[in-house]
Scaffold this motif. Structure first.
Motif, mmCIF file in Angstrom:
data_model
loop_
_atom_site.group_PDB
_atom_site.id
_atom_site.type_symbol
_atom_site.label_atom_id
_atom_site.label_comp_id
_atom_site.label_asym_id
_atom_site.label_seq_id
_atom_site.Cartn_x
_atom_site.Cartn_y
_atom_site.Cartn_z
ATOM 1 N N VAL A 11 -4.832 6.972 2.413
ATOM 2 C CA VAL A 11 -3.972 6.141 3.260
ATOM 3 C C VAL A 11 -4.646 4.791 3.516
ATOM 4 N N ARG A 12 -5.956 4.810 3.775
ATOM 5 C CA ARG A 12 -6.682 3.538 3.990
ATOM 6 C C ARG A 12 -6.636 2.681 2.728
ATOM 7 N N ALA A 13 -6.836 3.305 1.574
ATOM 8 C CA ALA A 13 -6.795 2.538 0.322
ATOM 9 C C ALA A 13 -5.424 1.903 0.133
ATOM 10 N N TYR A 14 -4.373 2.621 0.526
ATOM 11 C CA TYR A 14 -3.016 2.069 0.411
ATOM 12 C C TYR A 14 -2.846 0.878 1.354
ATOM 13 N N HIS A 15 -3.364 0.990 2.575
ATOM 14 C CA HIS A 15 -3.300 -0.134 3.512
ATOM 15 C C HIS A 15 -4.055 -1.343 2.966
#
Length: 398
Positions: free
Chosen positions: A139-143
């Motif tokens: 999720v962080r990588a997507y953000h």
């Protein structure tokens, strides 16, 4: 002050790609060791903190990709650390997982209100820990991908904005070129008249001698040519300018003179309302010229067919440290069907070849970049008044 937490330690061999960073904040050494051992198969870079203050310091020194935060810690508990992290990292998404032995619904609700993304209950199960950490890191990588795309889109939008400003300046330059061509033709006629040799009817032996009136006329023509060339250079000046602010009163007067030189406003009665003191704003002077050139040119076009065409333009000090500038014409006004679209790029009511539809969008864009607003007051049959409301530059202290 607590001692700084040790830097992240890599679990992978030297030369490998940098793995995600995980901060483990827990006052119990056995709990920290257990969580570290359970995460070791994933190869994360781990850093440790023994209380809430150490956790905040570690994040400020080297932001991790995820935080595993014990709730019951000395100095600052996990709820407070989570809340402070969310306040300090508003522009960046960093997953926070609360690891706790608490299991009451109100504790879970308190953690969610503090900004936690997930909960793990002690004793921690290895497979569950790794799965939750892995999912939140995705999720962080997507953000981060979205943030990168946003920055790229903003850079592209800024480049396009500069292209629009340049295109509008070229269009303005083309319009002025037509006016300059007309003026130069008139000047050429004057020069021909002054320099023509005596006609056949002149007495034999007549030598033409230029009188003072002719010399004055030539001086006037030379001055006119100089001003025309200066006008073209002002319009075509590069975007970069060493000046940080512009005096709108002086700029308005300069633009009025430019338009007069090219004959653009010769058919109209033009009056200026200028302030006694400078009205300076934080703006590139070339952009300020571009705004007034567009507004005055539009006003001149609007009154072209009026029986008594007139334009009033002015600048004055407004309220609360602001500057107000306006351009008003006595033209036919803007119909309601058109009014809602005048700031749309490429929308124009002019005949093909006589307008790009970029003038007013560029004006609006520039005024808003100065922190200002543009207002349109118009009524069919009663003319149009364009008003700029812009923050003023504070005068220097005496």
């Amino acid at each position: 002050m607590p001692e700084p937490a040790p830097p992240f330690t890599a679990s992978l061999a030297d030369g490998a790609a940098s793995p995600p960073r995980v901060l483990i904040a827990d006052d119990d050494m056995l709990s920290r060791t257990t969580v570290a051992a359970l995460l070791s198969p994933a190869g994360y870079r781990l850093r440790f903190a023994t209380n809430g203050e150490e956790a905040l310091l570690a994040v400020s020194e080297e932001p991790p990709d995820l935080v595993l935060l014990d709730v019951m810690m000395p100095v600052l508990d996990g709820f407070e650390v989570c809340r402070r992290l969310r306040e300090s990292l508003r522009g960046d998404y960093m997953p926070i997982v609360l690891v706790t032995a608490l299991d009451e619904r109100q504790d879970v609700l308190r953690g969610l209100e503090a900004g936690a993304d997930d909960f793990l209950h002690k004793p921690v199960h290895g497979a569950e820990l790794r799965a939750r950490v892995s999912n939140l890191l995705k999720v962080r990588a997507y953000h981060q991908l979205l943030a990168s795309q946003r920055d790229s889109a903003m850079a592209t939008a800024d480049a396009l904005r500069q292209q629009v400003l340049h295109a509008d300046r070229l269009a303005t330059l083309g319009t002025f070129a037509a006016g300059v061509s007309h003026e130069l033709n008139n000047i050429a006629q004057v020069l021909h008249g002054l320099l023509e040799p005596p006609g056949p009817s002149a007495p034999q032996g007549t030598v033409e001698v230029m009188d003072s009136g002719d010399r004055d006329m030539l001086a006037h023509v030379a001055s006119h040519v100089t001003e025309l060339s200066r006008t073209i250079l002002n319009i075509a000046r590069p975007e970069q300018s060493s000046a940080l602010d512009a005096d709108l009163g002086r700029t308005l007067e300069e633009v009025r003179n430019m338009l007069r030189l090219t004959g653009r406003m010769r058919h109209a009665r033009v009056s200026l309302v200028l302030p006694e003191q400078p009205c300076r704003i934080r703006a590139n002077p070339v952009h300020a010229q571009q705004v007034f050139l567009n507004l005055l040119s539009n006003a001149a076009d609007a009154i072209a067919d009026m029986p008594e065409p007139s334009i009033e333009a002015g600048v004055r000090t407004g309220k609360d440290g602001r500057v107000e500038a306006w351009v008003r014409d006595n033209g036919p006004g803007i119909p309601d069907a058109v009014l809602g679209r005048i700031f749309e790029p490429f929308f124009t009511t002019k005949a093909p070849g006589h307008g790009t539809g970029l003038g007013l969008p560029v004006v609006k864009q520039l005024v808003e970049s100065w922190g200002g607003r543009i207002h349109v007051h118009t009524q069919p049959g009663s003319g149009t008044r364009m008003v700029l409301d812009v923050p003023a530059v504070a005068p220097p202290l005496p």
